[in-house]
Design an enzyme around this catalytic site. Structure first.
Site, short mmCIF file in Angstrom:
data_model
loop_
_atom_site.label_atom_id
_atom_site.label_comp_id
_atom_site.label_asym_id
_atom_site.label_seq_id
_atom_site.Cartn_x
_atom_site.Cartn_y
_atom_site.Cartn_z
N ALA A 18 0.84 -1.20 0.00
CA ALA A 18 0.00 0.00 0.00
C ALA A 18 0.88 1.25 0.00
O ALA A 18 1.84 1.34 0.76
CB ALA A 18 -0.91 -0.01 1.22
N CYS A 100 -3.80 -8.17 6.05
CA CYS A 100 -3.53 -6.80 6.52
C CYS A 100 -3.69 -6.73 8.04
O CYS A 100 -4.73 -7.11 8.58
CB CYS A 100 -4.46 -5.81 5.84
C1 LIG Z 1 4.38 -0.32 3.37
C2 LIG Z 1 3.75 -1.68 3.24
C3 LIG Z 1 2.52 -1.80 2.62
C4 LIG Z 1 1.92 -3.05 2.48
N1 LIG Z 1 0.73 -3.15 1.82
C5 LIG Z 1 0.16 -4.38 1.61
C6 LIG Z 1 -1.03 -4.51 0.86
O1 LIG Z 1 -1.61 -3.55 0.35
N2 LIG Z 1 -1.53 -5.78 0.70
C7 LIG Z 1 -0.91 -6.88 1.24
O2 LIG Z 1 -1.38 -8.00 1.07
N3 LIG Z 1 0.23 -6.77 1.93
C8 LIG Z 1 0.78 -5.56 2.11
N4 LIG Z 1 1.97 -5.46 2.78
C9 LIG Z 1 2.68 -6.69 3.18
C10 LIG Z 1 3.65 -7.12 2.09
O3 LIG Z 1 2.98 -7.46 0.89
C11 LIG Z 1 4.48 -8.33 2.54
O4 LIG Z 1 3.60 -9.36 2.88
C12 LIG Z 1 5.38 -8.03 3.73
O5 LIG Z 1 6.01 -6.78 3.61
C13 LIG Z 1 6.46 -9.12 3.89
O6 LIG Z 1 7.20 -9.28 2.69
P1 LIG Z 1 8.63 -8.55 2.45
O7 LIG Z 1 9.52 -8.94 3.58
O8 LIG Z 1 9.08 -9.06 1.12
O9 LIG Z 1 8.36 -7.08 2.46
C14 LIG Z 1 2.56 -4.21 2.97
C15 LIG Z 1 3.80 -4.08 3.61
C16 LIG Z 1 4.40 -2.84 3.75
C17 LIG Z 1 5.74 -2.74 4.42
#
Ligand SMILES: Cc1cc2nc3c(=O)[nH]c(=O)nc-3n(C[C@H](O)[C@H](O)[C@H](O)COP(=O)(O)O)c2cc1C
Length: 314
Positions: A18, A100
């Protein structure tokens, strides 16, 4: 990897973020080879009741050959109507947010709250599948709601039965938010529980972490979120391709993309956080970040970016 009938070019996917996975950022991720890009979460009810407000979030670039939209909600009727909505026609895959952790979302029974309510989760998936028609529906979830409460294996079985064609698992519970490390062993349990493809998610930032994630989880694909922030070229790097780009041109293209969709004011605000990510780690960047925060419009931002890369700058 295939999601239903949709063939992906590779198994490195852009996770929804997001405020970050806007059309400009997704264009870049796709051009650097992401096998699937995804919008940020969009409220199903919001889309149905006020489609005009949701429209900018649903813009798609030409570079995105295979693109998913993520919707969230707890009311099957709105999920059905959102999935059927004309603004979602361009999307190849419809993803449901069941992860979320934000209090306001959880308070409405949406996002990760669905993990505590398997019947509702099943109804939400079934309604979305019905609205989506031929397009595959996927679900992105966390390991569970509270710490120590692992239910992603059972929930993955439930969404598979309800018609989901893949499941993404972020290796943390809701109560962890983003703390600690993603638990790949528990994602492996989900992989064993279902026949649909499993996408592992959490903490993949380079080749070493990618290898570890795939080895432990046995997942079919990996979704990368924060590891792509400020460096959408990570997808090329992870595929052993030399990413060829000019950072100044890349940032300016991102700004123009957002300006064309959101208009000057919103684009200027949205770009501030992206620019901070793009310039992270560079010499003298904290002063620049502070300056950037004070800029009021896109033209000022373009000038500031040009100055950063200009002669004698950073
Ligand atoms: C700033 C931010 C916004 C996120 N927005 C969403 C979202 O809109 N939908 C969702 O399913 N996960 C959202 N997430 C979670 C990420 O998709 C992901 O599951 C999480 O960051 C772990 O993966 P990573 O370590 O690769 O970042 C968000 C995470 C962050 C940090």
């Amino acid at each position: 990897m295939k999601i239903g009938d949709v063939q992906l070019e590779n198994n490195l996917l852009l996770a929804p973020l997001a405020g970050f996975t806007d059309v400009g950022f997704r264009r870049l991720a796709a051009s650097f080879g992401a096998g699937l890009t995804c919008t940020e979460m969009v409220s199903a009810k919001g889309l149905v009741k006020n489609p005009k407000a949701a429209k900018p979030l649903l813009a798609v670039s030409e570079e995105e050959k295979t693109v998913a939209v993520q919707i969230f909600g707890a009311e099957p009727e709105y999920m059905y109507r959102a999935a059927k909505h004309e603004f979602l026609e361009r999307f190849d895959v419809i993803d449901i947010n069941a992860g979320c952790p934000v209090a306001k979302v959880v308070g409405n029974g949406e996002g990760s709250a669905l993990l505590k309510d398997p019947i509702r989760l099943s109804e939400v998936v079934a309604a979305t599948v019905e609205g989506a028609g031929k397009r595959p529906v996927t679900v992105k979830m966390r390991l569970g709601f509270s710490g120590g409460d692992f239910c992603a294996d059972k929930n993955a079985e439930i969404v598979e039965k309800a018609g989901a064609k893949a499941v993404t698992v972020h290796g943390r519970t809701r109560s962890q938010f983003y703390s600690g490390e993603a638990n790949y062993e528990l994602i492996a349990e989900v992989k064993k529980a279902v026949n649909i493809p499993v996408v592992a998610n959490g903490d993949v930032t380079d080749k070493k972490s990618l290898k570890r994630c795939l080895e432990i989880t046995g997942a079919d694909a990996v979704a990368i979120g924060r590891g792509a922030l400020g460096r959408p070229w990570i997808f090329a790097e992870l595929m052993d391709k030399e990413p060829i780009f000019d950072l100044e041109t890349l940032i300016l293209q991102h700004i123009e993309d957002l300006r064309s969709i959101y208009g000057d004011y919103v684009a200027a605000n949205e770009m501030k956080k992206h620019v901070c990510c793009y310039l992270k780690g560079r010499r003298g960047v904290s002063a620049l970040k502070n300056k950037f925060m004070t800029l009021k419009n896109v033209e000022e931002e373009i000038e500031a970016v040009k100055a950063v890369f200009g002669e004698g700058a950073l």
